[in-house]
Scaffold this motif. Sequence first.
Motif, PDB file in Angstrom:
ATOM      1  N   TYR A 251      65.392  47.910  57.920  1.00 58.82           N
ATOM      2  CA  TYR A 251      66.947  47.973  58.106  1.00 58.82           C
ATOM      3  C   TYR A 251      67.720  48.000  56.728  1.00 58.82           C
ATOM      4  N   VAL A 252      67.498  46.587  56.263  1.00 56.08           N
ATOM      5  CA  VAL A 252      68.175  46.239  54.938  1.00 56.08           C
ATOM      6  C   VAL A 252      67.823  47.187  53.883  1.00 56.08           C
ATOM      7  N   MET A 253      66.476  47.720  53.606  1.00 56.72           N
ATOM      8  CA  MET A 253      66.108  48.499  52.480  1.00 56.72           C
ATOM      9  C   MET A 253      66.916  49.999  52.619  1.00 56.72           C
ATOM     10  N   ASN A 254      66.737  50.317  53.897  1.00 55.50           N
ATOM     11  CA  ASN A 254      67.439  51.691  54.372  1.00 55.50           C
ATOM     12  C   ASN A 254      68.930  51.342  54.067  1.00 55.50           C
ATOM     13  N   ALA A 255      69.615  50.527  54.348  1.00 51.71           N
ATOM     14  CA  ALA A 255      71.102  50.412  54.345  1.00 51.71           C
ATOM     15  C   ALA A 255      71.448  50.403  52.683  1.00 51.71           C
ATOM     16  N   LEU A 256      70.690  49.678  52.194  1.00 51.71           N
ATOM     17  CA  LEU A 256      70.938  49.590  50.506  1.00 51.71           C
ATOM     18  C   LEU A 256      70.866  50.839  50.018  1.00 51.71           C
ATOM     19  N   ARG A 257      69.545  51.551  50.514  1.00 50.22           N
ATOM     20  CA  ARG A 257      69.409  52.913  49.689  1.00 50.22           C
ATOM     21  C   ARG A 257      70.186  53.920  50.096  1.00 50.22           C
ATOM     22  N   ASN A 258      70.923  53.809  51.268  1.00 49.44           N
ATOM     23  CA  ASN A 258      71.979  54.924  51.688  1.00 49.44           C
ATOM     24  C   ASN A 258      73.361  54.493  51.044  1.00 49.44           C
ATOM     25  N   HIS A 270      65.850  54.335  40.389  1.00 48.02           N
ATOM     26  CA  HIS A 270      64.824  53.607  39.450  1.00 48.02           C
ATOM     27  C   HIS A 270      64.073  52.432  40.095  1.00 48.02           C
ATOM     28  N   PRO A 271      62.651  52.329  39.635  1.00 50.42           N
ATOM     29  CA  PRO A 271      61.821  51.278  40.335  1.00 50.42           C
ATOM     30  C   PRO A 271      62.297  50.128  40.231  1.00 50.42           C
ATOM     31  N   ILE A 272      63.197  49.521  39.173  1.00 44.92           N
ATOM     32  CA  ILE A 272      64.073  48.360  39.201  1.00 44.92           C
ATOM     33  C   ILE A 272      64.843  48.284  40.177  1.00 44.92           C
ATOM     34  N   ILE A 273      65.723  49.236  40.373  1.00 50.72           N
ATOM     35  CA  ILE A 273      66.377  49.217  41.817  1.00 50.72           C
ATOM     36  C   ILE A 273      65.812  49.273  43.064  1.00 50.72           C
ATOM     37  N   THR A 274      64.778  49.892  42.930  1.00 51.53           N
ATOM     38  CA  THR A 274      64.005  49.627  44.146  1.00 51.53           C
ATOM     39  C   THR A 274      63.232  48.290  44.485  1.00 51.53           C
ATOM     40  N   ALA A 275      63.127  47.819  43.354  1.00 49.82           N
ATOM     41  CA  ALA A 275      62.591  46.252  43.396  1.00 49.82           C
ATOM     42  C   ALA A 275      63.658  44.999  43.748  1.00 49.82           C
ATOM     43  N   ILE A 276      64.529  45.312  43.221  1.00 50.51           N
ATOM     44  CA  ILE A 276      65.962  44.449  43.678  1.00 50.51           C
ATOM     45  C   ILE A 276      66.199  44.877  45.262  1.00 50.51           C
ATOM     46  N   PHE A 277      66.269  45.840  45.601  1.00 46.81           N
ATOM     47  CA  PHE A 277      66.420  46.089  47.101  1.00 46.81           C
ATOM     48  C   PHE A 277      65.359  45.464  47.883  1.00 46.81           C
ATOM     49  N   GLY A 278      64.201  45.812  47.633  1.00 47.30           N
ATOM     50  CA  GLY A 278      63.155  45.082  48.307  1.00 47.30           C
ATOM     51  C   GLY A 278      63.223  43.760  48.327  1.00 47.30           C
ATOM     52  N   ALA A 279      63.403  43.073  47.136  1.00 52.40           N
ATOM     53  CA  ALA A 279      63.342  41.513  47.276  1.00 52.40           C
ATOM     54  C   ALA A 279      64.422  40.969  48.143  1.00 52.40           C
ATOM     55  N   THR A 280      65.679  41.828  48.248  1.00 47.10           N
ATOM     56  CA  THR A 280      66.864  41.580  49.161  1.00 47.10           C
ATOM     57  C   THR A 280      66.234  41.541  50.542  1.00 47.10           C
ATOM     58  N   ASP A 340      56.548  40.001  47.523  1.00 45.54           N
ATOM     59  CA  ASP A 340      55.506  40.856  48.190  1.00 45.54           C
ATOM     60  C   ASP A 340      56.494  42.147  48.254  1.00 45.54           C
ATOM     61  N   VAL A 341      57.615  42.091  49.074  1.00 45.72           N
ATOM     62  CA  VAL A 341      58.316  43.212  49.563  1.00 45.72           C
ATOM     63  C   VAL A 341      58.880  44.335  48.361  1.00 45.72           C
ATOM     64  N   ALA A 342      59.281  43.491  47.273  1.00 39.74           N
ATOM     65  CA  ALA A 342      59.472  44.114  46.162  1.00 39.74           C
ATOM     66  C   ALA A 342      58.562  44.928  45.403  1.00 39.74           C
ATOM     67  N   ILE A 343      57.232  44.483  45.456  1.00 36.93           N
ATOM     68  CA  ILE A 343      56.156  45.171  44.878  1.00 36.93           C
ATOM     69  C   ILE A 343      55.582  46.438  45.637  1.00 36.93           C
ATOM     70  N   VAL A 344      55.630  45.950  47.099  1.00 38.34           N
ATOM     71  CA  VAL A 344      55.150  47.106  48.076  1.00 38.34           C
ATOM     72  C   VAL A 344      55.972  48.294  47.825  1.00 38.34           C
ATOM     73  N   PHE A 345      57.281  48.075  47.940  1.00 36.73           N
ATOM     74  CA  PHE A 345      58.153  49.195  48.024  1.00 36.73           C
ATOM     75  C   PHE A 345      58.278  49.943  46.911  1.00 36.73           C
ATOM     76  N   VAL A 346      58.116  49.283  45.597  1.00 34.58           N
ATOM     77  CA  VAL A 346      58.104  49.887  44.336  1.00 34.58           C
ATOM     78  C   VAL A 346      56.651  50.779  44.252  1.00 34.58           C
ATOM     79  N   ILE A 347      55.478  50.218  44.385  1.00 34.85           N
ATOM     80  CA  ILE A 347      54.366  50.825  44.471  1.00 34.85           C
ATOM     81  C   ILE A 347      54.234  52.115  45.331  1.00 34.85           C
ATOM     82  N   TYR A 348      54.751  51.723  46.611  1.00 35.82           N
ATOM     83  CA  TYR A 348      54.536  52.739  47.683  1.00 35.82           C
ATOM     84  C   TYR A 348      55.403  53.952  47.172  1.00 35.82           C
TER      85      TYR A 348
END
Length: 362
Positions: A251-258, A270-280, A340-348
């Motif tokens: 939910y949080v990841m999708n809301a931040l992406r939208n 950018h992967p850095i943005i994905t990592a920040i959103f994933g960590a949040t 964990d979540v930051a790494i997983v979302f970036v690599i995914y």
Amino acid sequence: MSSLLKPFSVCEGPCESCGVRRGCPSSAPHQQPPPQRLAAAAAATGLGCLPVYQRSYAARRNLAAAAVGGRKITHPGKAILAGGIAGGIEICITFPTEYVKTQLQLDERANPPRYRGIGDCVRLTVQYHGLRGLYRGLSSLLYGSIPKSAVRFGTFEMLSNPMRDATGRLDNTRSLLCGLGAGIAEAVIIVCPMETLKVKLIHDQCSLRPRYRGFFHGVSEIIREQGVRGTYQGLTATVLKQGSNQAIRFYVMNALRNWYKGDDPRRDMHPIITAIFGATAGAASVFGNTPLDVVKTRMQGLEAHRYKNTLDCAFQILKHEGPQAFYKGTVPRLGRVCLDVAIVFVIYEEVVKLLNNVWKTQ
């Protein structure tokens, strides 16, 4: 008025070549109304030889796809493969924090506490077991992390693909429901048995005379003594924990992406943005369901027989240790989960991009 009474012919329109083949006279040039623009687009994409009704439907689909230009729908097969790779890499990086978190949660107040905090736990573990002690139980979590992440992302994409709009966008409410479904699936299929084994192996190491010589020996002994049910202790707590976990994260990841992409679905992240959103998203899930994680860990430990069920476990923790016990291990878990979540979302995301180049799907 005479033009309105003129007989209609299927040969008229932008697809003039079809009319020539049928022997119909071509019509005079005129400005195309919107429906005929669809037919023209269909002819440009090689659909002109289809019947009119099929050509119009296919053209609408092509125009919608051309207008998307944003995040493509991910094939579940790609999601399973990319998720498995991401999960394997992530757990190798973050396992020591998971080990410390589990040790602190098992260090109940009913017994004299062995550890005074995170640093003391790390120091004593390295002192008595060496650096390898921080990776005790990694094998069980590694064997589980790869299929767990694969099931999670595969289920999420399978559930979310039909719910996306024409631009590939998924609204926040639906992402919450899809995340909940993904969490329940991974809890029942993978997480519960693997987490039970991990907790039992770590708990066994804390005893004065450890019984298990390794992962496979521990698994064989647990199944021999307790049966398959011995690997499914705390299933209710695990389903609640994983379901809420993934619901919050997606939910949080999708809301931040939208929010980041706004009205431009083609905007790259950018992967850095994905990592920040994933960590949040990871931090939100920690504060949202750490009490469930504590109950789950107690239900899967070697002392699980002390509790009648999940509710009894929660009641006893509250009665004997106070409400603050439900947030034991929050700090090490916060560090591990955010990473964990930051790494997983970036690599995914990066693996999916790579797979899109070598694995063509519709």
